[in-house]
Design a protein around this motif. Structure first.
Motif, PDB file in Angstrom:
ATOM      1  N   SER A 106       0.824  -1.119  -0.158  1.00 22.49           N
ATOM      2  CA  SER A 106       0.471   0.157   0.223  1.00 22.49           C
ATOM      3  C   SER A 106       0.641   0.956  -0.231  1.00 22.49           C
ATOM      4  O   SER A 106       0.133   2.120  -0.341  1.00 22.49           O
ATOM      5  N   GLU A 112      -3.265   2.402  -9.543  1.00 28.83           N
ATOM      6  CA  GLU A 112      -4.785   1.520  -8.853  1.00 28.83           C
ATOM      7  C   GLU A 112      -4.841   0.214  -9.075  1.00 28.83           C
ATOM      8  O   GLU A 112      -5.110  -0.874  -7.946  1.00 28.83           O
ATOM      9  N   ARG A 115      -2.364  -2.607  -7.151  1.00 27.78           N
ATOM     10  CA  ARG A 115      -3.380  -2.650  -6.196  1.00 27.78           C
ATOM     11  C   ARG A 115      -4.390  -3.264  -6.181  1.00 27.78           C
ATOM     12  O   ARG A 115      -4.533  -4.156  -5.070  1.00 27.78           O
ATOM     13  N   ARG A 119      -4.951  -6.673  -4.328  1.00 27.25           N
ATOM     14  CA  ARG A 119      -6.346  -6.851  -2.924  1.00 27.25           C
ATOM     15  C   ARG A 119      -7.367  -8.052  -3.311  1.00 27.25           C
ATOM     16  O   ARG A 119      -7.229  -8.394  -2.383  1.00 27.25           O
ATOM     17  N   ILE A 287      -5.102  -2.430   1.178  1.00 25.52           N
ATOM     18  CA  ILE A 287      -5.016  -1.806   0.306  1.00 25.52           C
ATOM     19  C   ILE A 287      -6.014  -0.651  -0.900  1.00 25.52           C
ATOM     20  O   ILE A 287      -6.874  -1.401  -1.072  1.00 25.52           O
TER      21      ILE A 287
END
Length: 287
Positions: A106, A112, A115, A119, A287
């Motif tokens: 994170s 994104e 991430r 996730r 995250i």
């Protein structure tokens, strides 16, 4: 895993759940009770054996063997509990590793999509490991007399780990993470495989057969000889006494059998599915 209040004594004493040893042992306890009552009748009423007969001295043997069987059962239950507790520590380590990896990613990742990838896959490892450990074939891989058609290239936890490691390598090649960050993340990813391997060791390496079989035979023959020595002293009360002694000894063995495989489906086994769900929730928060 059963949730309970450790300080509620009366609930423990008078409540019987479906995995209670009384339910499992009830048929054989009835049989042993009838057997003991029959031996008591033959010795007391039919043969009229008195305290001067040699058979009255059999409890001397039981006294000596009682110490031996107590040591065996203590070792048996301690060994089983060590396996259960080690499994719990391993899954606690998986929770911490998942959190640490999520926290570090994170802070490192800015994109994104990257991430979102982690996730999804960090919790997926715990979920897949739960299913892997509950697969009966996983527990039979070291059995010499079992021929399993397993494609080891499709070891699901390893596949999830491989995908994550390839992603980390791609991020390094794309200059999204530095070499130092790659080393830090590699340590967290390596811990995933270490935990999986340790869990598989517990799952597919049961207590040696000869040891487990000997304890069962010992308990059976020890209990079967009790009425011969105590019928003269106790009369027909020998039946409930022998049944109670068998219940105590056999229950310890049953408890050890239940907890020695912490990744099974018994009520006292580890709640790995719940732990995996908690990992998913925590990672999504981080995250």
């Amino acid at each position: 895993m059963i949730s309970y209040n450790t300080k509620d004594w009366f609930t423990f004493i008078f409540h019987f759940h479906k995995s209670d040893t009384v339910r499992k042992l009830f048929p054989i306890m009835i049989a042993i009770g009838i057997y003991s009552a029959l031996i008591g009748y033959l010795e007391v009423s039919y043969f009229k054996i008195g305290k001067n007969d040699y058979i009255h001295n059999i409890p001397i043997m039981h006294g000596m063997l009682g110490f031996v069987i107590s040591l065996l059962l203590v070792f048996r239950t301690n060994t089983a509990y060590d396996r259960w507790w080690e499994g719990r520590k391993l899954w606690g380590g998986l929770v911490n590793n998942s959190r640490n990896l999520a926290i570090k990613l994170s802070a490192i990742l800015k994109d994104e999509n990257d991430r979102k990838f982690f996730r999804k896959f960090i919790p997926a490892y715990a979920s897949i490991l739960h299913k892997h450990l509950h697969d009966d074939d996983t527990g039979k891989q070291l059995f010499e007399d079992v021929d399993l058609e397993i494609d080891h290239h499709k070891h699901k936890p390893n596949q999830i780990k491989r995908i994550m490691y390839h992603k980390i390598t791609d991020l390094y090649d794309a200059k999204k993470i530095s070499g130092d960050q790659l080393i830090i993340l590699n340590e967290e990813l390596q811990a995933f495989t270490d935990i999986c391997g340790a869990c598989e060791r517990i799952k597919n390496t049961p207590i040696p057969y000869s040891y487990s079989a000997f304890i069962k035979k010992f308990i059976f023959f020890y209990t079967m000889t009790l009425p011969f020595g105590y019928s003269v002293s106790l009369g027909y009360l020998v039946a409930p006494v022998v049944v109670f002694i068998f219940y105590v000894l056999a229950s310890l063995e049953l408890i050890a059998e239940e907890i020695e495989d912490p990744f099974g489906n018994d009520e006292n086994d580890l709640p790995t599915k719940k732990i995996a769900e908690n990992i998913k929730k925590h990672v999504e928060e981080l995250i």
